[in-house]
Design an enzyme around this catalytic site. Structure first.
Site, PDB file in Angstrom:
ATOM      1  N   CYS A 105      14.292  -8.645  -3.834  1.00  0.00           N
ATOM      2  CA  CYS A 105      14.161  -7.175  -3.838  1.00  0.00           C
ATOM      3  C   CYS A 105      15.215  -6.542  -4.731  1.00  0.00           C
ATOM      4  O   CYS A 105      14.953  -5.553  -5.393  1.00  0.00           O
ATOM      5  CB  CYS A 105      14.236  -6.635  -2.421  1.00  0.00           C
ATOM      6  SG  CYS A 105      15.611  -7.296  -1.482  1.00  0.00           S
ATOM      7  N   GLY A 116       4.600  -1.230   3.426  1.00  0.00           N
ATOM      8  CA  GLY A 116       5.571  -0.354   4.094  1.00  0.00           C
ATOM      9  C   GLY A 116       4.943   0.978   4.485  1.00  0.00           C
ATOM     10  O   GLY A 116       5.246   1.532   5.553  1.00  0.00           O
ATOM     11  N   LYS A 133       7.874 -11.195  13.363  1.00  0.00           N
ATOM     12  CA  LYS A 133       6.632 -11.663  12.726  1.00  0.00           C
ATOM     13  C   LYS A 133       7.016 -12.138  11.332  1.00  0.00           C
ATOM     14  O   LYS A 133       7.187 -11.349  10.410  1.00  0.00           O
ATOM     15  CB  LYS A 133       5.625 -10.500  12.650  1.00  0.00           C
ATOM     16  CG  LYS A 133       4.173 -10.915  12.710  1.00  0.00           C
ATOM     17  CD  LYS A 133       3.732 -11.800  11.560  1.00  0.00           C
ATOM     18  CE  LYS A 133       3.501 -11.015  10.294  1.00  0.00           C
ATOM     19  NZ  LYS A 133       3.280 -11.894   9.114  1.00  0.00           N
ATOM     20  N   GLY A 154       9.437  -5.554   2.560  1.00  0.00           N
ATOM     21  CA  GLY A 154       8.264  -6.020   1.816  1.00  0.00           C
ATOM     22  C   GLY A 154       7.845  -4.980   0.798  1.00  0.00           C
ATOM     23  O   GLY A 154       8.683  -4.250   0.258  1.00  0.00           O
ATOM     24  N   SER A 155       6.547  -4.900   0.564  1.00  0.00           N
ATOM     25  CA  SER A 155       6.051  -4.037  -0.509  1.00  0.00           C
ATOM     26  C   SER A 155       5.926  -2.583  -0.058  1.00  0.00           C
ATOM     27  O   SER A 155       5.833  -2.296   1.133  1.00  0.00           O
ATOM     28  CB  SER A 155       4.685  -4.537  -0.971  1.00  0.00           C
ATOM     29  OG  SER A 155       3.773  -4.490   0.114  1.00  0.00           O
ATOM     30  N   GLU A 187      12.809  -1.556   3.873  1.00  0.00           N
ATOM     31  CA  GLU A 187      13.468  -2.078   2.668  1.00  0.00           C
ATOM     32  C   GLU A 187      12.349  -2.559   1.759  1.00  0.00           C
ATOM     33  O   GLU A 187      11.707  -3.566   2.041  1.00  0.00           O
ATOM     34  CB  GLU A 187      14.420  -3.207   3.083  1.00  0.00           C
ATOM     35  CG  GLU A 187      15.513  -3.412   2.091  1.00  0.00           C
ATOM     36  CD  GLU A 187      15.165  -4.482   1.094  1.00  0.00           C
ATOM     37  OE1 GLU A 187      14.577  -4.131   0.030  1.00  0.00           O
ATOM     38  OE2 GLU A 187      15.454  -5.662   1.362  1.00  0.00           O
ATOM     39  N   GLU A 220       7.609  -3.278  -9.718  1.00  0.00           N
ATOM     40  CA  GLU A 220       8.259  -4.524  -9.330  1.00  0.00           C
ATOM     41  C   GLU A 220       7.301  -5.678  -9.660  1.00  0.00           C
ATOM     42  O   GLU A 220       6.222  -5.777  -9.073  1.00  0.00           O
ATOM     43  CB  GLU A 220       8.519  -4.462  -7.814  1.00  0.00           C
ATOM     44  CG  GLU A 220       9.471  -5.491  -7.309  1.00  0.00           C
ATOM     45  CD  GLU A 220       9.791  -5.304  -5.816  1.00  0.00           C
ATOM     46  OE1 GLU A 220       8.886  -4.973  -5.040  1.00  0.00           O
ATOM     47  OE2 GLU A 220      10.958  -5.522  -5.454  1.00  0.00           O
TER      48      GLU A 220
HETATM   49  P1  NAD Z   1       3.874  -7.630   2.038  1.00  0.00           P
HETATM   50  O1  NAD Z   1       4.709  -6.409   1.998  1.00  0.00           O
HETATM   51  O2  NAD Z   1       2.416  -7.419   2.241  1.00  0.00           O
HETATM   52  O3  NAD Z   1       4.380  -8.629   3.206  1.00  0.00           O
HETATM   53  C1  NAD Z   1       5.624  -8.526   3.885  1.00  0.00           C
HETATM   54  C2  NAD Z   1       5.409  -8.744   5.382  1.00  0.00           C
HETATM   55  O4  NAD Z   1       4.513  -7.754   5.884  1.00  0.00           O
HETATM   56  C3  NAD Z   1       4.763 -10.090   5.749  1.00  0.00           C
HETATM   57  O5  NAD Z   1       5.308 -10.551   6.984  1.00  0.00           O
HETATM   58  C4  NAD Z   1       3.305  -9.722   5.982  1.00  0.00           C
HETATM   59  O6  NAD Z   1       2.642 -10.595   6.857  1.00  0.00           O
HETATM   60  C5  NAD Z   1       3.441  -8.358   6.620  1.00  0.00           C
HETATM   61  N1  NAD Z   1       2.267  -7.495   6.501  1.00  0.00           N
HETATM   62  C6  NAD Z   1       1.285  -7.534   5.562  1.00  0.00           C
HETATM   63  N2  NAD Z   1       0.373  -6.576   5.810  1.00  0.00           N
HETATM   64  C7  NAD Z   1       0.771  -5.912   6.915  1.00  0.00           C
HETATM   65  C8  NAD Z   1       0.265  -4.809   7.650  1.00  0.00           C
HETATM   66  N3  NAD Z   1      -0.859  -4.190   7.290  1.00  0.00           N
HETATM   67  N4  NAD Z   1       0.960  -4.374   8.713  1.00  0.00           N
HETATM   68  C9  NAD Z   1       2.106  -4.968   9.095  1.00  0.00           C
HETATM   69  N5  NAD Z   1       2.642  -6.026   8.443  1.00  0.00           N
HETATM   70  C10 NAD Z   1       1.988  -6.494   7.369  1.00  0.00           C
HETATM   71  O7  NAD Z   1       4.171  -8.455   0.748  1.00  0.00           O
HETATM   72  P2  NAD Z   1       3.175  -9.391  -0.096  1.00  0.00           P
HETATM   73  O8  NAD Z   1       1.792  -8.851  -0.202  1.00  0.00           O
HETATM   74  O9  NAD Z   1       3.306 -10.748   0.428  1.00  0.00           O
HETATM   75  O10 NAD Z   1       3.855  -9.269  -1.553  1.00  0.00           O
HETATM   76  C11 NAD Z   1       3.408  -8.256  -2.447  1.00  0.00           C
HETATM   77  C12 NAD Z   1       4.551  -7.562  -3.135  1.00  0.00           C
HETATM   78  O11 NAD Z   1       5.503  -7.087  -2.165  1.00  0.00           O
HETATM   79  C13 NAD Z   1       5.410  -8.412  -4.029  1.00  0.00           C
HETATM   80  O12 NAD Z   1       4.875  -8.589  -5.280  1.00  0.00           O
HETATM   81  C14 NAD Z   1       6.699  -7.638  -4.076  1.00  0.00           C
HETATM   82  O13 NAD Z   1       6.631  -6.627  -5.042  1.00  0.00           O
HETATM   83  C15 NAD Z   1       6.777  -7.036  -2.721  1.00  0.00           C
HETATM   84  N6  NAD Z   1       7.703  -7.748  -1.849  1.00  0.00           N
HETATM   85  C16 NAD Z   1       8.942  -7.248  -1.727  1.00  0.00           C
HETATM   86  C17 NAD Z   1       9.855  -7.883  -0.926  1.00  0.00           C
HETATM   87  C18 NAD Z   1      11.237  -7.343  -0.778  1.00  0.00           C
HETATM   88  O14 NAD Z   1      12.150  -8.067  -0.410  1.00  0.00           O
HETATM   89  N7  NAD Z   1      11.434  -6.066  -1.015  1.00  0.00           N
HETATM   90  C19 NAD Z   1       9.519  -9.042  -0.247  1.00  0.00           C
HETATM   91  C20 NAD Z   1       8.209  -9.538  -0.366  1.00  0.00           C
HETATM   92  C21 NAD Z   1       7.322  -8.869  -1.166  1.00  0.00           C
END
Ligand code: NAD
Length: 481
Positions: free
Chosen positions: A284, A233, A175, A228-229, A250, A382
């Site tokens: 990250c 997470g 996804k 992701g966040s 991660e 972050e």
């Molecule tokens: P996010 O964590 O919400 O998104 C990452 C992934 O998770 C995307 O594919 C998204 O569609 C999916 N996702 C979102 N909500 C979900 C849910 N409820 N269940 C399952 N999957 C879901 O990231 P964001 O909101 O786009 O960014 C916000 C913050 O996240 C950023 O400011 C940053 O601090 C952090 N971030 C970190 C990384 C990293 O590499 N560690 C990458 C992206 C964002």
């Protein structure tokens, strides 16, 4: 008309069951690049079933491991052949500089190449028990692996988990992030071209709260890899817990570069800049905190800011040094941190503004916040933009305490010519990677990567990642001796 793309489920290119689509936007212009299917729980269900069937089918299950490796190697070759095209697409979708996107595509190819080589080296052990028992272990694939990918390094991060999952014989549902779905779809097309059997790799495009949440909560997946966040997470971990599914998380960091006065300061300054401006700070492992020995505090910050002033900001397609931020939402988030800095009376040594003369794009100046209090949210959270928080220190003990003072623990950079000092710190910092007199060691597909504390758990990259995509079975055979 802007292109309408399909997603890849069970070896077929399909729209969403609802028929809905959404646009993916070029962050340098805010123009739509393409429309992709808005997959939801029913599309995810179809993809998981396809991956389950493919896992059971002998076409994938009984494939000779060396042949599985050869297929992965062909994926790496095709990624390299399509490097310019893939990099161009990644730049349009993420905004990142073209050279960075080309590097990302090369790293994606390296993941498949690296794990191609280990497909026939997934070894068990023989364990001595009793003379009449032949006892051994086999490492088996888990089954259907779920990959929830962020928007900052789309093809690189999708490949980081897909390659070891396939090398060990699993099937996959990916996804991609809603902001950047394009290269994951191209990766699926490459898998199809090289002859990966239908259903082994599936890509469902859609929003996190719809498709992502449904994937993490699906009872028939066998593992989740999420990058992701921390907030998301936590949702993903809770959803996986309901079905007792293993998970690799991660979740980013607030990684420090610790600079001592005896370091090669010119080199350290260059890497401090690189590690915070790469991908406009949306990394990250970004070096988002500078811990600097107080005796060189002023002169070193000046050195860093002189280097930052030389950076070219602009659309990634022009191969600028800093491209746009991914979205209006993220740009607003960065601005809110700068407003907080002003409220806290923190000196904005450089930058601190969104770029007003950059058309509609989401550009933000490289920024230095000086003498940030260790307890401030600016030193703790972050920001995910090109914003460096500077914290001076007097002693090595204070440097250690500052390095370990956030909830994260992903990467630490240590800059000193005294290796005793460097090792003293390396042994005590709480982070998954430590770099001494460098930052990143040039990429590192081979190096173990992952977080301490809220940066997550489980390890990616290198041979260590293979453990997360296999489970161990012990077999004991009674024999006549
Ligand atoms: P996010 O964590 O919400 O998104 C990452 C992934 O998770 C995307 O594919 C998204 O569609 C999916 N996702 C979102 N909500 C979900 C849910 N409820 N269940 C399952 N999957 C879901 O990231 P964001 O909101 O786009 O960014 C916000 C913050 O996240 C950023 O400011 C940053 O601090 C952090 N971030 C970190 C990384 C990293 O590499 N560690 C990458 C992206 C964002």
């Amino acid at each position: 008309m802007t292109e309408q793309l399909k997603m890849y489920i069970g070896g077929c290119w399909v729209g969403s069951k609802s028929g809905e689509t959404f646009a993916t936007i070029n962050p340098a212009t805010t123009e739509p690049i393409a429309y992709v299917p808005r997959g939801n729980a029913s599309d995810i269900d179809m993809a998981v079933r396809a991956a389950q069937n493919a896992f059971e089918a002998s076409e994938w299950r009984d494939i000779v491991p060396s042949e599985r490796g050869r297929l992965l190697f062909k994926i790496s070759q095709l990624i390299r052949e399509q490097k310019n095209e893939l990099a161009h697409l990644e730049t349009l979708d993420t905004g990142k500089p073209l050279a960075q996107a080309q590097n990302d595509v090369e790293v994606a190819a390296r993941y498949f190449e690296y794990y191609a080589g280990v497909a026939d080296k997934i070894l068990g052990e023989t364990i001595p028990v009793r003379p009449e028992i032949l006892n051994f272990t086999v490492r088996e694939p888990l089954g259907v692996t779920a990959h929830i990918v962020p928007w900052n390094y789309p093809i690189q991060i999708a490949s980081r988990s897909l390659a070891p999952a396939l090398a060990t014989g699993n099937t996959a549902v990916i996804k991609p992030a809603e902001d950047t779905p394009l290269t994951a779809l191209r990766l699926a097309a490459i898998c199809e071209t090289v002859g990966i059997p239908p259903g082994v790799v599936n890509v469902v495009t859609g929003y996190g709260t719809e498709a992502g949440a449904a994937l993490a909560a699906h009872p028939n997946i066998d593992h989740v890899t999420f990058t992701g966040s921390v907030t998301t997470g936590t949702f993903v971990m809770k959803a996986a817990a309901e079905n007792i599914k293993p998970i690799t998380l991660e979740l980013g960091g607030k990684s420090p570069n610790i600079v001592f006065s005896d370091a090669n300061l010119n080199e350290a300054a260059q890497w401090v800049v690189r590690s915070i401006i790469q991908n406009a700070g949306q990394t990250c492992s970004a070096g988002s905190r500078l811990l600097v020995e107080r005796t060189i505090h002023e002169s070193f910050v000046l050195k860093v800011s002189e280097l930052m002033k030389q950076l070219r900001i602009g659309p990634g397609i022009d191969n600028s040094d800093i491209g746009p931020i991914i979205s209006e939402k993220q740009l607003n988030r960065i601005e809110s941190f700068i407003n907080l800095a002003k409220q806290e009376g923190i000196s904005v040594h450089l930058g601190g503004q969104r770029m007003k003369d950059a058309g509609n794009g989401f550009f933000f100046e490289p920024t230095i916040l000086d003498s940030v209090s260790p307890n401030s949210r600016l030193a703790q959270e972050e920001i995910f933009g090109p914003v460096l928080a500077v914290l001076p220190f007097d002693t090595i003990e204070e440097a250690l305490s500052l390095a370990n003072s956030t909830e994260y623990g992903l990467v630490t950079g240590i800059w000193t010519s005294n290796l005793d000092k460097a090792h003293w710190l390396a042994n005590r910092v709480r982070s998954g990677q430590v770099f001494i007199n460098n930052y990143g060691a040039g990429g590192g597909v081979e190096m173990t990567f992952g977080g301490y504390r809220k940066s997550g758990f489980g390890r990616e990259k290198g041979l260590e990642a293979l453990k997360h995509y296999t489970q161990v079975k012990n077999i004991a055979v009674k024999i006549q001796i």
